[in-house]
Design a protein around this motif. Structure first.
Motif, PDB file in Angstrom:
ATOM      1  N   HIS A   1      31.851  38.887  26.287  1.00 59.31           N
ATOM      2  CA  HIS A   1      31.056  39.832  25.066  1.00 59.31           C
ATOM      3  C   HIS A   1      30.522  41.061  26.622  1.00 59.31           C
ATOM      4  CE1 HIS A   1      27.664  41.099  22.848  1.00 59.31           C
ATOM      5  NE2 HIS A   1      28.120  40.713  21.857  1.00 59.31           N
ATOM      6  N   LYS A   2      30.759  42.095  25.346  1.00 56.01           N
ATOM      7  CA  LYS A   2      29.716  43.702  26.346  1.00 56.01           C
ATOM      8  C   LYS A   2      28.693  42.901  27.584  1.00 56.01           C
ATOM      9  CE  LYS A   2      30.592  46.175  23.285  1.00 56.01           C
ATOM     10  NZ  LYS A   2      30.193  47.765  22.419  1.00 56.01           N
ATOM     11  N   LYS A   3      27.821  42.596  26.831  1.00 57.29           N
ATOM     12  CA  LYS A   3      26.329  41.971  27.048  1.00 57.29           C
ATOM     13  C   LYS A   3      26.142  41.131  28.313  1.00 57.29           C
ATOM     14  CE  LYS A   3      23.485  43.724  22.888  1.00 57.29           C
ATOM     15  NZ  LYS A   3      22.616  43.526  22.016  1.00 57.29           N
ATOM     16  N   CYS A   4      27.958  39.834  28.423  1.00 58.57           N
ATOM     17  CA  CYS A   4      27.594  38.852  29.169  1.00 58.57           C
ATOM     18  C   CYS A   4      28.740  39.586  30.273  1.00 58.57           C
ATOM     19  CB  CYS A   4      28.531  37.772  28.322  1.00 58.57           C
ATOM     20  SG  CYS A   4      27.403  37.029  27.220  1.00 58.57           S
ATOM     21  N   PHE A   5      28.970  40.765  30.452  1.00 64.12           N
ATOM     22  CA  PHE A   5      30.148  41.137  31.647  1.00 64.12           C
ATOM     23  C   PHE A   5      29.044  41.904  32.438  1.00 64.12           C
ATOM     24  CE2 PHE A   5      32.634  45.245  32.592  1.00 64.12           C
ATOM     25  CZ  PHE A   5      34.028  43.826  33.662  1.00 64.12           C
ATOM     26  N   LYS A   6      27.962  41.216  33.894  1.00 65.46           N
ATOM     27  CA  LYS A   6      27.478  41.655  34.406  1.00 65.46           C
ATOM     28  C   LYS A   6      27.451  41.218  35.997  1.00 65.46           C
ATOM     29  CE  LYS A   6      23.944  40.949  31.374  1.00 65.46           C
ATOM     30  NZ  LYS A   6      22.325  39.645  30.441  1.00 65.46           N
ATOM     31  N   CYS A   7      27.202  41.470  36.446  1.00 56.95           N
ATOM     32  CA  CYS A   7      26.401  41.224  38.079  1.00 56.95           C
ATOM     33  C   CYS A   7      26.421  40.135  37.827  1.00 56.95           C
ATOM     34  CB  CYS A   7      26.457  43.276  38.732  1.00 56.95           C
ATOM     35  SG  CYS A   7      26.338  42.303  40.588  1.00 56.95           S
ATOM     36  N   MET A   8      26.988  39.129  38.922  1.00 55.76           N
ATOM     37  CA  MET A   8      26.514  37.817  39.924  1.00 55.76           C
ATOM     38  C   MET A   8      25.254  38.290  40.575  1.00 55.76           C
ATOM     39  SD  MET A   8      28.716  36.368  38.768  1.00 55.76           S
ATOM     40  CE  MET A   8      27.775  34.454  38.768  1.00 55.76           C
ATOM     41  N   GLU A   9      25.212  39.986  41.493  1.00 56.47           N
ATOM     42  CA  GLU A   9      23.731  39.986  42.095  1.00 56.47           C
ATOM     43  C   GLU A   9      22.907  40.343  41.336  1.00 56.47           C
ATOM     44  OE1 GLU A   9      23.106  38.910  45.278  1.00 56.47           O
ATOM     45  OE2 GLU A   9      25.006  37.655  45.256  1.00 56.47           O
TER      46      GLU A   9
ATOM     47  N   MET B   1      34.038  48.941  32.630  1.00 56.99           N
ATOM     48  CA  MET B   1      35.294  48.524  33.220  1.00 56.99           C
ATOM     49  C   MET B   1      35.706  49.620  34.118  1.00 56.99           C
ATOM     50  SD  MET B   1      36.519  46.147  31.794  1.00 56.99           S
ATOM     51  CE  MET B   1      38.062  46.373  31.690  1.00 56.99           C
ATOM     52  N   ASP B   2      35.391  51.077  35.035  1.00 58.29           N
ATOM     53  CA  ASP B   2      35.129  51.901  35.314  1.00 58.29           C
ATOM     54  C   ASP B   2      34.955  51.672  36.677  1.00 58.29           C
ATOM     55  OD1 ASP B   2      32.858  52.652  34.754  1.00 58.29           O
ATOM     56  OD2 ASP B   2      33.913  55.241  34.500  1.00 58.29           O
ATOM     57  N   SER B   3      33.839  50.514  36.707  1.00 59.43           N
ATOM     58  CA  SER B   3      32.547  50.614  38.086  1.00 59.43           C
ATOM     59  C   SER B   3      32.457  49.053  38.362  1.00 59.43           C
ATOM     60  CB  SER B   3      31.535  51.389  37.716  1.00 59.43           C
ATOM     61  OG  SER B   3      30.692  50.975  36.745  1.00 59.43           O
ATOM     62  N   TYR B   4      34.094  48.232  38.417  1.00 59.01           N
ATOM     63  CA  TYR B   4      32.964  46.899  38.372  1.00 59.01           C
ATOM     64  C   TYR B   4      34.268  46.216  39.663  1.00 59.01           C
ATOM     65  CZ  TYR B   4      37.273  44.527  36.109  1.00 59.01           C
ATOM     66  OH  TYR B   4      38.679  44.130  35.785  1.00 59.01           O
ATOM     67  N   SER B   5      33.724  45.061  40.212  1.00 61.61           N
ATOM     68  CA  SER B   5      34.711  44.678  40.925  1.00 61.61           C
ATOM     69  C   SER B   5      34.340  43.322  40.247  1.00 61.61           C
ATOM     70  CB  SER B   5      34.212  44.730  42.615  1.00 61.61           C
ATOM     71  OG  SER B   5      34.939  45.949  42.558  1.00 61.61           O
ATOM     72  N   TYR B   6      35.869  42.491  41.332  1.00 61.64           N
ATOM     73  CA  TYR B   6      36.024  40.847  41.043  1.00 61.64           C
ATOM     74  C   TYR B   6      36.936  40.301  41.917  1.00 61.64           C
ATOM     75  CZ  TYR B   6      39.145  37.727  38.294  1.00 61.64           C
ATOM     76  OH  TYR B   6      39.071  36.230  38.160  1.00 61.64           O
ATOM     77  N   ASN B   7      36.235  38.976  42.701  1.00 62.98           N
ATOM     78  CA  ASN B   7      36.507  38.400  43.440  1.00 62.98           C
ATOM     79  C   ASN B   7      36.272  36.911  43.036  1.00 62.98           C
ATOM     80  OD1 ASN B   7      37.226  37.869  45.639  1.00 62.98           O
ATOM     81  ND2 ASN B   7      35.412  37.532  47.117  1.00 62.98           N
ATOM     82  N   GLN B   8      37.464  35.724  43.444  1.00 62.88           N
ATOM     83  CA  GLN B   8      37.436  35.037  43.021  1.00 62.88           C
ATOM     84  C   GLN B   8      36.502  34.390  41.591  1.00 62.88           C
ATOM     85  OE1 GLN B   8      38.601  32.679  45.494  1.00 62.88           O
ATOM     86  NE2 GLN B   8      39.203  33.951  46.513  1.00 62.88           N
ATOM     87  N   GLY B   9      36.743  35.071  41.021  1.00 62.55           N
ATOM     88  CA  GLY B   9      36.198  34.672  39.448  1.00 62.55           C
ATOM     89  C   GLY B   9      34.971  35.137  39.041  1.00 62.55           C
ATOM     90  N   LEU B  10      34.369  35.951  40.064  1.00 60.44           N
ATOM     91  CA  LEU B  10      32.690  36.535  39.651  1.00 60.44           C
ATOM     92  C   LEU B  10      33.847  37.937  39.532  1.00 60.44           C
ATOM     93  CD1 LEU B  10      31.559  34.141  42.393  1.00 60.44           C
ATOM     94  CD2 LEU B  10      31.587  33.339  39.755  1.00 60.44           C
ATOM     95  N   LEU B  11      32.416  38.586  39.205  1.00 62.20           N
ATOM     96  CA  LEU B  11      31.595  39.683  38.333  1.00 62.20           C
ATOM     97  C   LEU B  11      30.776  40.456  39.521  1.00 62.20           C
ATOM     98  CD1 LEU B  11      32.331  39.563  34.587  1.00 62.20           C
ATOM     99  CD2 LEU B  11      34.056  40.100  36.411  1.00 62.20           C
ATOM    100  N   TYR B  12      31.315  41.602  40.755  1.00 64.25           N
ATOM    101  CA  TYR B  12      29.723  42.275  40.811  1.00 64.25           C
ATOM    102  C   TYR B  12      29.801  43.782  40.590  1.00 64.25           C
ATOM    103  CZ  TYR B  12      29.922  38.346  43.823  1.00 64.25           C
ATOM    104  OH  TYR B  12      29.922  37.355  43.936  1.00 64.25           O
ATOM    105  N   CYS B  13      29.384  44.537  40.853  1.00 64.69           N
ATOM    106  CA  CYS B  13      29.045  45.863  40.438  1.00 64.69           C
ATOM    107  C   CYS B  13      29.082  46.560  41.994  1.00 64.69           C
ATOM    108  CB  CYS B  13      28.055  46.351  39.732  1.00 64.69           C
ATOM    109  SG  CYS B  13      26.370  46.287  41.529  1.00 64.69           S
TER     110      CYS B  13
END
Length: 76
Positions: free
Chosen positions: A17-25, A32-44
């Motif tokens: 959901h748009k509001k659940c697309f959050k940084c783990m930290e 979509m243009d400013s996130y990183s993905y590692n081992q199933g986790l999302l980060y700014c």
């Protein structure tokens, strides 16, 4: 939870959901243009860089066992 088509973000085989697309930290909502993905986790991007630079590798920085430790395991 049902996610309506106009509110969904689909990345790496997962739907958010748009509001659940959050940084783990910092829990900030990602774009979509400013996130990183590692081992199933999302980060700014700033937190991803900080975690990587702090430890110098992806495994230690993100709380995973280093691959080299798996190679060094003795076989009994």
């Amino acid at each position: 939870m049902k996610v309506y088509p106009l509110e969904k973000i689909s990345v790496h085989g997962a739907i958010y959901h748009k509001k659940c697309f959050k940084c783990m930290e910092c829990h900030s909502i990602l774009r979509m243009d400013s996130y990183s993905y590692n081992q199933g986790l999302l980060y700014c991007t700033p937190h991803f860089k900080r975690l990587f630079i702090t430890k110098g590798n992806y495994d230690t920085a993100f709380g995973l066992e280093q691959h080299k430790e798996k190679w060094n395991a003795s076989v009994a």
